[in-house]
Design a protein around this motif. Structure first.
Motif: not given
Ligand SMILES: [Zn+2]
Length: 363
Positions: A63-92
């Motif tokens: 959770k690296v702190r920013r001056e403005r805005g939130k840490i963006p969500n980003f997508s990643a894929s799992t070992g079985s090829g599923k798409k997941v979203y990662i939210k700030s704090g590494f909440q999958v």
């Protein structure tokens, strides 16, 4: 007024710009108006983006702190090829899924209530009869743990490496250090030269405190080495240096700028001697694994603590609804039973999940 160090034009009131010494996405908030003209500042922004991409795991998990805005969500894929979203704090969380059963029935699963609402609003354009609020009120919330691995690439491409050279130069110029081969460095950052000077460092970190994770850019003057060195460390893992001046005869000095730590900056200890000793360490993958595993272990400990707290506060939230204060001004036996039961169930589920993941380290 000074000159832009990348294009040499004069910096004026009209073309000046606030250059972050270290990108704000990495935790930097020191700025200078004397380093780059607006054109060069804008043009090199893409380099910093390329540096942040492979670091998103750390930026999000810590959770690296920013001056403005939130840490963006980003997508990643799992070992079985599923798409997941990662939210700030590494909440999958799961990606949104929509399944149509027939003309009047569908199943929608979304990572959270806001995402569900957004999707329903879109659906309402096609199916004007749906009652968004009723659907949301009836929706079932489900806590699940991911029993899968998530893949990342941590490779720093050429643009990311140019960003690293730029951070070190930014800070060196900000600190008014006399630099030897300025043209070579500038050409490389501008994308027209080669990188014959940015060295990866694989030794022990000169800045440490317990297991705290530290990001720092610093200028180290070493009498022993006869050099002034610009050093950059990102989350204890990525470590680089540039020899800025190789005919230094002054006394030892050290001026660090800590832009991220999960501990307290005042507690950080400095030992430049380990840097002087380890600067000749030949690249060693075991050292890199040691550094990465240490950081991952620390992140994991934090995640476990956060999850325990989340389970407990969630039970308290549920209890407030089940036992409203107006009707239950005092703690009853029933309430205590409810509380201990729910917490026990939540924590047990979590412990079972963790047990299966006990040996997850880098391979
Ligand atoms: Zn410029």
């Amino acid at each position: 007024m000074s000159n832009c160090y990348l294009c040499c034009c004069q910096i004026t009131e009209d073309n000046k710009s606030a250059e972050h010494i270290v990108s704000n996405a990495l935790g930097g908030n020191k700025k200078s108006y004397d380093l780059l003209c607006r054109k060069c500042n804008n043009a090199t922004g893409v380099l910093e983006d390329e540096l942040c991409k492979p670091l998103m795991f750390f930026i999000s998990a810590l959770k690296v702190r920013r001056e403005r805005g939130k840490i963006p969500n980003f997508s990643a894929s799992t070992g079985s090829g599923k798409k997941v979203y990662i939210k700030s704090g590494f909440q999958v969380s799961k990606a949104t899924e929509f399944k149509k059963i027939n003309e009047s029935e569908f199943i929608l699963s979304a990572p959270d209530i806001e995402a569900a609402r957004k999707n329903l609003v879109k659906l309402k354009e096609r199916y004007p009869n749906i009652d968004i609020e009723k659907i949301l009120a009836d929706a079932q919330e489900k806590d699940e743990y991911l029993d899968d691995v998530i893949h990342f690439s941590c490779t720093l491409n050429d643009q990311a490496q140019r960003a690293i050279a730029k951070i070190i130069l930014n800070y060196a110029l900000y600190e008014k250090i006399e630099i030897n081969n300025m043209k070579e460095y500038v050409d490389y950052i501008n994308g027209i030269g080669n990188n014959n000077f940015l060295e990866m460092y694989n030794g022990r970190t000169p800045y440490f405190f317990n297991d705290d994770i530290i990001s720092v850019v610093s200028i180290i003057g070493s009498q022993k080495e006869g050099k002034i060195i610009g050093y950059l460390q990102l989350f204890n893992i990525y470590k680089f240096y540039i020899v800025l001046n190789d005919c230094y005869q002054g006394e030892d000095f050290n001026s660090p700028y800590f832009f991220f730590t999960d501990g307290c900056i005042d507690d950080i200890l400095t030992n430049i001697k380990v840097f002087e000793e380890d600067i000749c360490v030949i690249w060693n993958t075991d050292n890199l694994k040691r550094d990465i595993n240490k950081v991952i272990r620390k992140i994991r400990e934090r995640q476990i603590e956060n999850e325990r707290n989340r389970i407990i506060s969630k039970v308290f939230e549920k209890m407030k609804i089940k036992f409203p204060q107006e009707e239950y001004p005092y703690f009853t036996k029933e309430m205590i039973n409810y509380l201990s039961n729910e917490v026990a169930v939540g924590l047990t589920k979590f412990m079972i999940h963790l047990r299966g993941k006990r040996n997850s380290t880098l391979r």
